[in-house]
Design an enzyme around this catalytic site. Sequence first.
Site, PDB file in Angstrom:
ATOM      1  N   HIS A 104      43.681  39.074  40.616  1.00 42.68           N
ATOM      2  CA  HIS A 104      44.776  39.754  39.913  1.00 42.68           C
ATOM      3  C   HIS A 104      45.060  39.119  38.555  1.00 42.68           C
ATOM      4  O   HIS A 104      45.700  39.740  37.712  1.00 42.68           O
ATOM      5  CB  HIS A 104      46.023  39.895  40.802  1.00 42.68           C
ATOM      6  N   ASP A 240      41.442  37.122  46.874  1.00 39.85           N
ATOM      7  CA  ASP A 240      41.995  37.298  45.519  1.00 39.85           C
ATOM      8  C   ASP A 240      41.394  36.287  44.521  1.00 39.85           C
ATOM      9  O   ASP A 240      42.073  35.371  44.078  1.00 39.85           O
ATOM     10  CB  ASP A 240      43.518  37.152  45.588  1.00 39.85           C
ATOM     11  N   SER A 664      49.651  31.492  40.193  1.00 40.41           N
ATOM     12  CA  SER A 664      48.504  32.232  40.676  1.00 40.41           C
ATOM     13  C   SER A 664      47.249  31.690  40.035  1.00 40.41           C
ATOM     14  O   SER A 664      47.228  31.418  38.838  1.00 40.41           O
ATOM     15  CB  SER A 664      48.640  33.706  40.362  1.00 40.41           C
TER      16      SER A 664
END
Length: 733
Positions: A104, A240, A664
């Site tokens: 992402h 991810d 992230s």
Amino acid sequence: MKYIKLYFLVALLIVSCNTVKQTTQVVENEVAIVDTREIQGGMWIPSLLKGMNENEMQLLGSKMTAEDIYSVNNSSLKDAIVHFNGGCTSEIISPNGLLLTNHHCGYGVIQSHSSVENDYLKDGFWAMSYDEELPNENFSVTFIKRIDDVTLAVFEGVTPDMDEAAKMKLINQNILKVSKAAQKETWQDANVKSFYNGNQYLLFVTEEFKDVRLVGAPPTSIGKFGSDTDNWMWPRHTGDFSMFRIYADANNKPAAYSKDNVPYKPAHHLPVSLDGVEENDFTLVFGFPGRTNEYLPAVGVDQIVNVLNPAKIEVRENALKIVDGFMRNDTEIKIKYASKYASIANYWKKWIGENQGIEKSNAIQKKRDLETEFSKIVEEKDLVGYKTLLSDFERLYKEIESVSLARDYWVEVAYRNVELLNITFSAFQLEQAFLRGGEQAFESRKKSLLNSFKGKFKNYSAKVDQPVFEKLVSLYAEKAPKEFMPSNMMNVDFKALSNDIYANSKLTSLEGATELLSGTADEVIKKLNEDKAYVFGKELHTIFYAKLEPKYQELNLQLAAVQKKYMKALMEVFPNKRFFPDANSTLRVTYGQVKGYAPKDGMRYANTTYLKGVIEKFVPGDYEFDVPKKLVELYNAKDFGQYGDNGKMPVCFIGTNHTTGGNSGSPAIDAHGNLIGLNFDRVWEGTMSDMNYDPDICRNIMVDVRYVLFIIDKYAGAQNLINEMTLVHSKKK
Ligand code: ARG
Ligand code: ASP
């Protein structure tokens, strides 16, 4: 600000003695009594780990010293960590500058190389050699070379009798001076950031690399498996991750893109552990958390939870519903809007979880209790300067409430979610540039505007945007505070208005916008002011700048001053508590342990998920839960290579690390400094950790690095990437 340092020393000593109590835990061969809950939470400054943090980490199982994590003179973990285009975090996992981050985080880049025919989002992308790696414009990663405490220099000349505006002015001047005077190489940058709400200042010397190329990404059905339904949730089964590479010039220094650049040679790269994790294993997450508000007063949290979040949630809910309707029926629109949709949905869902968590954990009441205790001590000790802090908060939050709410409506409607209004905002800034800086300012602004329009319109559809406009502008008119409402929003038939605007405005296409912006400054301004969308947007933006923003800034400055004093007061009044500075997009260390949790009475979540769970969630053809055929085959054949764990393929795991947006892509590192996972999310019950970290239910979610390796190797066949990594067995020594 000597007291800060002194205070720290004292607090450090007290904390390191005081944490040793309650539950029993085995540390090495001796038995130490530690309540591990009390030594978790917090995002710590990497250059200040010596002492309390180092001690806590070792109590949690770490074998590393503070110097192993951050060192100016020797290579250390920090040399493998970069800020990824200012938003996410990324880490180097090979001697050739190979970067690992989230899918992402790479999403926008992957999307930019994708088309309906060549859809890397859908199919994945793997460079099998350096020359297949894809360069990117306007993209960079940044290393932190050094962190210095510059608090004294920043406060030079600041006296208690100055008013807030004068103080801030001098502080900002000092910051400029300090950054300019910083010792650094010509290719490096220096900037100063504020910590503990302006009680401490640190200087960061950084190195920015602009040639960063896309190396690999799994298909969305792996990298975004579960999509928005599973987002912010556990149990999770998302792979991810995506991969990039830093390129440097022949001297290993930053350089603009050139085909002659070569893979960067880092001072350190993270070895990758094949050994996996189990309950209570030590984990360290190293990255760039964006923003937290851990020390707000109860009244501030109350306002976020009960006034601001609900308004923002409602606006986004409406926008998402409309966009989703189009995306489900049209592949081209789906590609165009995928990234925008995901980012709008992300915080929409986060705010909902945050509100529930705050309520469930009784966080507001807990803050009130703390404030009662605070006031008691302030009275007892007669700390005169702190006596009015809480009532100042009450008064200021009351005053700012409608201003913040109006501002949020403007941001959510006029700036973020109605794209045409966002375009009118850029055009409005162009007109302002002309009014302030004349012809020359106009021309340079126009140039960058036309450039940014190219990107914006590439992913724009007026057909999608019009119903969003109609719905969101009606909401704004109905619910935003009236004192900041432009007259053109009162008593309007929004259906007719949107039909009129979208039929007649030139700002709904790149050709139209380019035509509108052609000509001399006078001509362009005249044409703009005859455009229906522009005229409508201009009123909103004018009120924003003329009334809303000045009022907000004025009150916010006062609030910030109270918050700064309150932060200092909290540390003095509660010397035994651990205080970390709120996140501010600077490099931080957070640590904890692998741990399941109990989301509800009678329920317990395990700490790890497996590929089996992916197959359980599999819905063939579904846009969130489809699984690639090859992955199903690998699962059926149990072909996990060296990455499986007793016949099972681990996918994700959770821990007590205190993380937030920006973390992230951060590496999850084991007790010895090896990579064990890749941080990408938090659990629903714990998204409130930005305001209230609770070690019982706040968990960060990481992809198990063995799943990453398995996908690269077995699924994608990109052994070239595996070969350049340093795979280790850290447990089985
Ligand atoms: N919640 C994670 C974070 O805040 C992951 C977001 C990915 N986006 C999505 N809509 N699934 O970044
Ligand atoms: N998903 C977030 C990010 O992109 C991490 C989080 O908020 O926990 O940084």
